[in-house]
Design a protein around this motif. Structure first.
Motif, PDB file in Angstrom:
ATOM      1  N   TYR A   5      17.700 -23.562  38.497  1.00 46.20           N
ATOM      2  CA  TYR A   5      17.009 -24.109  39.647  1.00 46.20           C
ATOM      3  C   TYR A   5      15.792 -24.679  39.109  1.00 46.20           C
ATOM      4  N   PRO A   6      15.172 -25.735  39.547  1.00 46.22           N
ATOM      5  CA  PRO A   6      15.933 -26.481  40.768  1.00 46.22           C
ATOM      6  C   PRO A   6      16.754 -27.768  39.998  1.00 46.22           C
ATOM      7  N   GLN A   7      16.871 -28.013  38.714  1.00 40.52           N
ATOM      8  CA  GLN A   7      17.449 -28.897  38.119  1.00 40.52           C
ATOM      9  C   GLN A   7      18.993 -28.903  38.559  1.00 40.52           C
TER      10      GLN A   7
ATOM     11  N   SER B 295       9.422 -27.337  32.548  1.00 42.45           N
ATOM     12  CA  SER B 295       9.738 -28.665  32.083  1.00 42.45           C
ATOM     13  C   SER B 295       9.010 -29.697  32.903  1.00 42.45           C
ATOM     14  N   GLU B 296       8.990 -29.194  34.139  1.00 39.23           N
ATOM     15  CA  GLU B 296       8.163 -30.453  34.911  1.00 39.23           C
ATOM     16  C   GLU B 296       6.557 -30.593  34.587  1.00 39.23           C
ATOM     17  N   ASP B 297       5.991 -31.812  34.669  1.00 42.24           N
ATOM     18  CA  ASP B 297       4.896 -32.144  34.293  1.00 42.24           C
ATOM     19  C   ASP B 297       3.561 -31.120  34.828  1.00 42.24           C
ATOM     20  N   LYS B 298       3.942 -30.899  36.037  1.00 43.07           N
ATOM     21  CA  LYS B 298       3.080 -30.104  36.742  1.00 43.07           C
ATOM     22  C   LYS B 298       2.955 -28.593  36.144  1.00 43.07           C
TER      23      LYS B 298
ATOM     24  N   GLU C  27       3.248 -22.792  43.969  1.00 41.44           N
ATOM     25  CA  GLU C  27       4.303 -23.492  43.728  1.00 41.44           C
ATOM     26  C   GLU C  27       5.274 -22.813  42.645  1.00 41.44           C
ATOM     27  N   ALA C  28       4.968 -22.215  41.552  1.00 35.76           N
ATOM     28  CA  ALA C  28       5.768 -21.496  40.433  1.00 35.76           C
ATOM     29  C   ALA C  28       6.254 -20.240  41.247  1.00 35.76           C
TER      30      ALA C  28
ATOM     31  N   ILE D 204      17.879 -13.304  40.013  1.00 35.62           N
ATOM     32  CA  ILE D 204      17.567 -14.498  39.480  1.00 35.62           C
ATOM     33  C   ILE D 204      16.959 -14.059  38.095  1.00 35.62           C
ATOM     34  N   THR D 205      17.035 -14.822  37.049  1.00 36.16           N
ATOM     35  CA  THR D 205      16.429 -14.821  35.682  1.00 36.16           C
ATOM     36  C   THR D 205      15.448 -15.935  35.532  1.00 36.16           C
ATOM     37  N   VAL D 206      14.165 -15.463  34.648  1.00 34.89           N
ATOM     38  CA  VAL D 206      13.160 -16.552  34.424  1.00 34.89           C
ATOM     39  C   VAL D 206      12.490 -16.167  33.369  1.00 34.89           C
ATOM     40  N   CYS D 207      12.472 -17.144  32.551  1.00 35.01           N
ATOM     41  CA  CYS D 207      11.811 -17.133  31.136  1.00 35.01           C
ATOM     42  C   CYS D 207      10.168 -17.938  31.139  1.00 35.01           C
ATOM     43  N   PRO D 208       9.389 -17.134  31.165  1.00 33.39           N
ATOM     44  CA  PRO D 208       8.144 -18.133  31.294  1.00 33.39           C
ATOM     45  C   PRO D 208       7.409 -18.783  30.091  1.00 33.39           C
ATOM     46  N   LEU D 209       8.227 -19.550  29.620  1.00 30.28           N
ATOM     47  CA  LEU D 209       8.022 -20.228  28.358  1.00 30.28           C
ATOM     48  C   LEU D 209       6.778 -20.882  28.156  1.00 30.28           C
TER      49      LEU D 209
END
Length: 319
Positions: free
Chosen positions: A48-50, A78-81, A97-98, A117-122
């Motif tokens: 998400y969201p890609q 990956s998004e510029d924001k 937003e995040a 859900i899984t998230v990697c705050p890279l």
């Protein structure tokens, strides 16, 4: 041990480094169709969201595939924001937003029949000394995951830690720091995704970290791949660190692990679907090696044997 195999859908599409592209781009529908042809595939991990669309526009494609969803992977890098960070961005609007990404992904995961859900705050961390306010970053991270964890209790949030990349230093670089963060937030639905490759580049022993997270009640998800401990190459499991991979599988049995196992494996050589099919075969064969040696025999060697005697016995079982 019956492993429930999940494919990270990104592994079946475009793969490139700084110099070359090795796999062709594929649409979500094409990747889902390909996943259904790979033997031993039990589920997928869409992004998400890609993959799913900002409002879940493509959820029906995943449902139509007939594949289960192990977890929804939330991409906040990956998004510029997100260039200056996601959950720790100095801009409060970007942080909101995040955090909303987490909430929307939780809704979509539930709609897809998944409970995680899984998230990697890279992108959350720093590159230079004196670049960030560490206290503010930590507070913002706690606020974001506290809000998301309170949003709904039926969907877990699993944090995938990594030592570096995209930032030189990531705010959650290790199992210990990530578990400390989960305890700071305090939500029972907040846990850890251990990516074996990430543990390796962090100088960790994957089996030990799996045990630590399990004992803390926060082992939610496992990703397998391999590397040379220098960089996160996403290689075939056990292709470099054979014994560490086998040890991780042994302890998963010891702990009675019955959750999902997903594979973050990319290839520069041959077809991507072939690499995933080979990954499943490798993991199945490693499981058979443990059967051949015997759980009780491994326990006895671990308890009573010297390292020399232990490895002699282990290698003898492979002949």
């Amino acid at each position: 041990m019956a492993i429930r195999n999940s494919i990270l859908l990104g592994t079946l599409g475009r793969y490139a480094d700084r110099f070359h592209q090795f796999q062709k781009p594929r649409s979500l529908a094409e990747r889902l169709d390909l996943a259904t042809t790979i033997p031993r595939t039990h589920g997928v991990e869409p992004v998400y969201p890609q993959d799913l669309g900002y409002q879940g526009e493509h959820v029906d494609l995943v449902k139509a595939s007939g594949l289960a969803v192990s977890a929804v992977n939330v991409n906040v890098k990956s998004e510029d924001k997100f260039r200056a960070g996601s959950f720790t961005n100095p801009d409060a609007g970007v942080r909101r937003e995040a955090t909303q990404y987490l909430k929307t992904a939780m809704d979509l995961a539930s709609d897809l029949g998944a409970d995680m859900i899984t998230v990697c705050p890279l992108i959350d961390g720093w590159d230079y000394a004196f670049q960030v306010d560490f206290r503010s970053q930590w507070r913002w991270l706690v606020e974001a995951f506290s809000e998301a964890s309170a949003y709904r209790s039926d969907v877990k949030i699993s944090i995938e830690y990594k030592a570096y990349e995209s930032r030189n230093r990531i705010i959650l670089p290790s199992m210990g720091r990530t578990l400390h963060f989960c305890n700071t937030v305090g939500a029972d639905t907040l846990g850890v995704t251990i990516d074996v490759g990430h543990a390796l580049i962090a100088g960790e022993t994957p089996a030990a970290e799996i045990c630590l997270a399990h004992d803390a009640g926060r082992l939610f998800y496992i990703h397998f791949n391999d590397n040379n401990r220098g960089a996160d190459w996403d290689m075939l499991p056990a292709s470099v660190n054979f014994w560490e991979t086998l040890e991780a599988l042994f302890y998963m049995r010891e702990l009675g692990w019955d959750g999902w196992v997903a594979y973050d494996v990319f290839t520069r050589h041959g077809a991507d679907d072939e690499a995933i099919a080979s990954t499943f075969q490798i993991m199945e064969d490693l499981d058979k090696i443990i059967d051949r040696i015997g759980m009780d025999q491994i326990r006895a060697l671990r308890t009573d044997g010297t390292p020399a005697r232990t490895f002699a016995a282990l290698t003898r079982a492979l002949v």
